[in-house]
Design an enzyme around this catalytic site. Sequence first.
Site, mmCIF file in Angstrom:
data_model
loop_
_atom_site.group_PDB
_atom_site.id
_atom_site.type_symbol
_atom_site.label_atom_id
_atom_site.label_comp_id
_atom_site.label_asym_id
_atom_site.label_seq_id
_atom_site.Cartn_x
_atom_site.Cartn_y
_atom_site.Cartn_z
ATOM 1 N N ALA A 47 0.853 -1.199 0.000
ATOM 2 C CA ALA A 47 0.000 0.000 0.000
ATOM 3 C C ALA A 47 0.884 1.243 0.000
ATOM 4 C CB ALA A 47 -0.929 -0.005 1.200
ATOM 5 N N GLY A 50 -1.881 5.656 1.576
ATOM 6 C CA GLY A 50 -2.050 5.808 3.011
ATOM 7 C C GLY A 50 -3.417 5.413 3.522
ATOM 8 N N GLU A 116 -6.156 12.549 -2.414
ATOM 9 C CA GLU A 116 -6.316 11.545 -3.468
ATOM 10 C C GLU A 116 -7.662 11.727 -4.161
ATOM 11 O OE1 GLU A 116 -5.575 7.718 -1.650
ATOM 12 O OE2 GLU A 116 -3.417 8.051 -1.637
ATOM 13 N N HIS A 241 -7.242 0.294 -10.919
ATOM 14 C CA HIS A 241 -6.497 1.512 -10.584
ATOM 15 C C HIS A 241 -6.065 2.175 -11.885
ATOM 16 C CE1 HIS A 241 -3.726 4.330 -8.813
ATOM 17 N NE2 HIS A 241 -4.083 3.925 -7.601
ATOM 18 N N ARG A 288 -11.832 7.122 -8.908
ATOM 19 C CA ARG A 288 -11.031 6.149 -9.643
ATOM 20 C C ARG A 288 -11.759 5.514 -10.825
ATOM 21 N NH1 ARG A 288 -7.814 2.656 -5.344
ATOM 22 N NH2 ARG A 288 -6.725 4.600 -4.963
ATOM 23 N N HIS A 349 -7.078 -3.854 -9.283
ATOM 24 C CA HIS A 349 -6.429 -3.353 -8.073
ATOM 25 C C HIS A 349 -7.125 -3.829 -6.795
ATOM 26 C CE1 HIS A 349 -4.173 -0.563 -5.595
ATOM 27 N NE2 HIS A 349 -5.262 0.075 -5.206
ATOM 28 N N ARG A 384 -14.756 1.878 -4.431
ATOM 29 C CA ARG A 384 -14.073 2.259 -3.194
ATOM 30 C C ARG A 384 -13.402 3.620 -3.343
ATOM 31 N NH1 ARG A 384 -8.576 1.489 -1.214
ATOM 32 N NH2 ARG A 384 -8.126 0.653 -3.277
HETATM 33 P P1 FAD Z 1 -3.788 -8.589 2.636
HETATM 34 O O1 FAD Z 1 -2.959 -7.503 3.147
HETATM 35 O O2 FAD Z 1 -3.743 -8.865 1.191
HETATM 36 O O3 FAD Z 1 -3.396 -9.915 3.416
HETATM 37 C C1 FAD Z 1 -3.934 -11.163 3.026
HETATM 38 C C2 FAD Z 1 -3.161 -12.248 3.740
HETATM 39 O O4 FAD Z 1 -3.812 -13.502 3.573
HETATM 40 C C3 FAD Z 1 -1.754 -12.449 3.235
HETATM 41 O O5 FAD Z 1 -0.925 -12.639 4.346
HETATM 42 C C4 FAD Z 1 -1.842 -13.728 2.405
HETATM 43 O O6 FAD Z 1 -0.640 -14.421 2.305
HETATM 44 C C5 FAD Z 1 -2.859 -14.490 3.231
HETATM 45 N N1 FAD Z 1 -3.568 -15.557 2.502
HETATM 46 C C6 FAD Z 1 -4.312 -15.438 1.386
HETATM 47 N N2 FAD Z 1 -4.807 -16.656 1.040
HETATM 48 C C7 FAD Z 1 -4.363 -17.543 1.964
HETATM 49 C C8 FAD Z 1 -4.516 -18.942 2.140
HETATM 50 N N3 FAD Z 1 -5.218 -19.707 1.276
HETATM 51 N N4 FAD Z 1 -3.925 -19.531 3.207
HETATM 52 C C9 FAD Z 1 -3.185 -18.788 4.078
HETATM 53 N N5 FAD Z 1 -2.986 -17.467 3.949
HETATM 54 C C10 FAD Z 1 -3.578 -16.849 2.902
HETATM 55 N N6 FAD Z 1 -5.471 0.689 0.410
HETATM 56 C C11 FAD Z 1 -5.511 1.849 1.117
HETATM 57 O O7 FAD Z 1 -6.411 2.044 1.941
HETATM 58 N N7 FAD Z 1 -4.542 2.774 0.935
HETATM 59 C C12 FAD Z 1 -3.520 2.615 0.053
HETATM 60 O O8 FAD Z 1 -2.666 3.480 -0.067
HETATM 61 C C13 FAD Z 1 -3.480 1.433 -0.709
HETATM 62 N N8 FAD Z 1 -2.502 1.236 -1.628
HETATM 63 C C14 FAD Z 1 -2.428 0.040 -2.271
HETATM 64 C C15 FAD Z 1 -1.376 -0.198 -3.141
HETATM 65 C C16 FAD Z 1 -1.224 -1.440 -3.738
HETATM 66 C C17 FAD Z 1 -0.080 -1.697 -4.671
HETATM 67 C C18 FAD Z 1 -2.176 -2.463 -3.479
HETATM 68 C C19 FAD Z 1 -2.034 -3.820 -4.091
HETATM 69 C C20 FAD Z 1 -3.248 -2.214 -2.631
HETATM 70 C C21 FAD Z 1 -3.388 -0.975 -2.031
HETATM 71 N N9 FAD Z 1 -4.442 -0.709 -1.163
HETATM 72 C C22 FAD Z 1 -4.478 0.464 -0.476
HETATM 73 C C23 FAD Z 1 -5.404 -1.758 -0.812
HETATM 74 C C24 FAD Z 1 -4.990 -2.359 0.536
HETATM 75 O O9 FAD Z 1 -3.597 -2.495 0.559
HETATM 76 C C25 FAD Z 1 -5.623 -3.714 0.778
HETATM 77 O O10 FAD Z 1 -6.997 -3.670 0.511
HETATM 78 C C26 FAD Z 1 -5.409 -4.143 2.212
HETATM 79 O O11 FAD Z 1 -4.039 -4.105 2.517
HETATM 80 C C27 FAD Z 1 -5.944 -5.547 2.418
HETATM 81 O O12 FAD Z 1 -5.549 -5.986 3.682
HETATM 82 P P2 FAD Z 1 -5.972 -7.443 4.138
HETATM 83 O O13 FAD Z 1 -5.381 -7.662 5.472
HETATM 84 O O14 FAD Z 1 -7.424 -7.612 3.970
HETATM 85 O O15 FAD Z 1 -5.312 -8.407 3.051
HETATM 86 C C1 SIN Z 2 -2.720 4.554 -4.235
HETATM 87 O O1 SIN Z 2 -1.773 4.887 -3.546
HETATM 88 O O2 SIN Z 2 -3.024 5.073 -5.311
HETATM 89 C C2 SIN Z 2 -3.569 3.432 -3.765
HETATM 90 C C3 SIN Z 2 -4.550 3.937 -2.815
HETATM 91 C C4 SIN Z 2 -5.629 2.927 -2.626
HETATM 92 O O3 SIN Z 2 -5.676 1.910 -3.301
HETATM 93 O O4 SIN Z 2 -6.490 3.198 -1.777
#
Ligand code: FAD
Ligand code: SIN
Length: 523
Positions: A47, A50, A116, A241, A288, A349, A384
Amino acid sequence: MISTDYLIIGSGIAGLTFAVKIAEKFTDRTVCIITKADDSESNTKYAQGGVAVVQDALEDSFEKHIQDTLNAGAGLCDGQVVEMIVKEGPKRLNDLIVWGANFDLSPNGKLDLGKEGGHSESRIVHHKDVTGLEIEEALLNRVGQLSNINFLDHQFAMDLITECHALSPQHQGQTCFGAYVLNKKNEKVETIRAGATILATGGIGKVYGHTTNPDIATGDGIAMASRAGAHIQDMEFVQFHPTVLYDGKGGRSFLISEAVRGFGAYLKNKEGHRFMLDYDTRAELASRDIVSKSIDQELKKSGNPCVYLDCTHLDIDDFKTHFPNIFSECEARDIAIDKDWIPVVPAAHYICGGITVNKEGRTSIGNLFACGECTRTGLHGANRLASNSLLEALVYAHNIYEYLGQQPVPSITSTTRQHNMESRPVLTYDIVKWNTTWNRAKLQALMRSYVGIVRNDDLLRAATERLAEMYEEIEELYEKYKLDTSLCELRNMITIARLIVAHSLERKENKGGFFNIDNEPST
Ligand code: FAD
Ligand code: SIN
């Protein structure tokens, strides 16, 4: 066999936050986190922009953040959920700060706030352009300090244990008793029994191949929950995205944060025209879905492979301070951002839908909870708002903790009928490897061309048929050759693709990030 009070599947912001809270409160209860790759590998880690949290009461207000979220969601958000999440924001951000996460400060000592797309005010709390990494590291550090957490990496959750797998004398209806887990270190299948199971498995980007998401994002949690009969909603709302670095390869791609447009970058076509002004008065800072769809139209009109982000008019030293990671990634690819435009395209994304949960994070299956990107809470509606997902994950992890914290120690029901999972051999035949590699590429190409930003009924129906064939083929392999991570992931990805297509066909009105040409009134 492992038994634990709380089984958490996933080690991103959602899973780790719940783990820390419950383990801190009940030092006599056992918490087990499993994760399928290295401990930190997750969408969270990448991410950039922020966390959207109202801070500056003079300029900003909860009401404005609520309204921006509702506007982005195009009428499909749950207003009460939006209000609850936005108002909880400052407290949940403070949890992270207490656990050691650092966020950038402005010269006046207050949190520096970025802007943003879709936000009417600056309210994005950040750590340079690596906010997720900072949060993930702080959480992992805190987890490491808690002795009642058993953290198991490289453990792949294959399926939930429910009535299909176990007979429960106590519960009517579907109940979850834990999960079957493939230990990738010794290739054995283990049963983890749990009083409460929390799915925190993140997103689905890999279903499209061209994505900002890392390899772990194969939709496993949503697919497992769907197989177990949980209610799933809003899967048609895949968020693309707008500004992902174009490298011509179409695989995992580096994100150029929305915060770069918030910092003043312009989107231009090859001719240098700032085309967003033709589509929305907010130009580059429209929400977006609008920016992605506009780029899609520009590309289709021109036949060009990408558009460009122009930062050349910005203060480059300042840019470097705010976005060191983006600056060096561009530099490594010979893009000098003070002179060159950055080539960008939209890519998959984020999934706005997922496992339906109520405000306590409860799913429609007993003892099964979910938080983070794998859920559908009602916050996002049809699209979102940027930086609302880290916030949502924090709030729902907290809500599940609040709910379970008021319950007695969960009873770990013993399974009276053992499913044959543990006795199934783990076999990796060349035929399986070849088939999964080939079918994965086929699935991703299908989703990109048939189920992309702009959809139509004919392509969606054709995708339905092809996916049904692929599903049968993979089920046959799954039954015959048994257990292999890539096969399980592909099986999950096809399940997710089928959900996206089925929900897309059901939706008869275009909203937010969902656009089907056949839903448009004929002129
Ligand atoms: P994740 O952080 O994806 O964690 C999922 C976990 O589950 C991982 O540890 C994975 O290994 C595990 N897992 C999955 N399947 C299995 C399985 N079968 N068995 C065991 N473990 C498994 N959001 C914002 O609000 N702000 C941002 O600035 C932002 N920037 C982003 C930039 C990028 C490049 C990306 C990809 C996303 C961004 N997002 C942002 C979105 C945000 O990062 C995610 O929505 C959020 O981090 C999801 O968190 P989570 O804990 O739900 O899942
Ligand atoms: C970004 O930094 O553009 C990602 C932010 C988000 O996915 O919320």
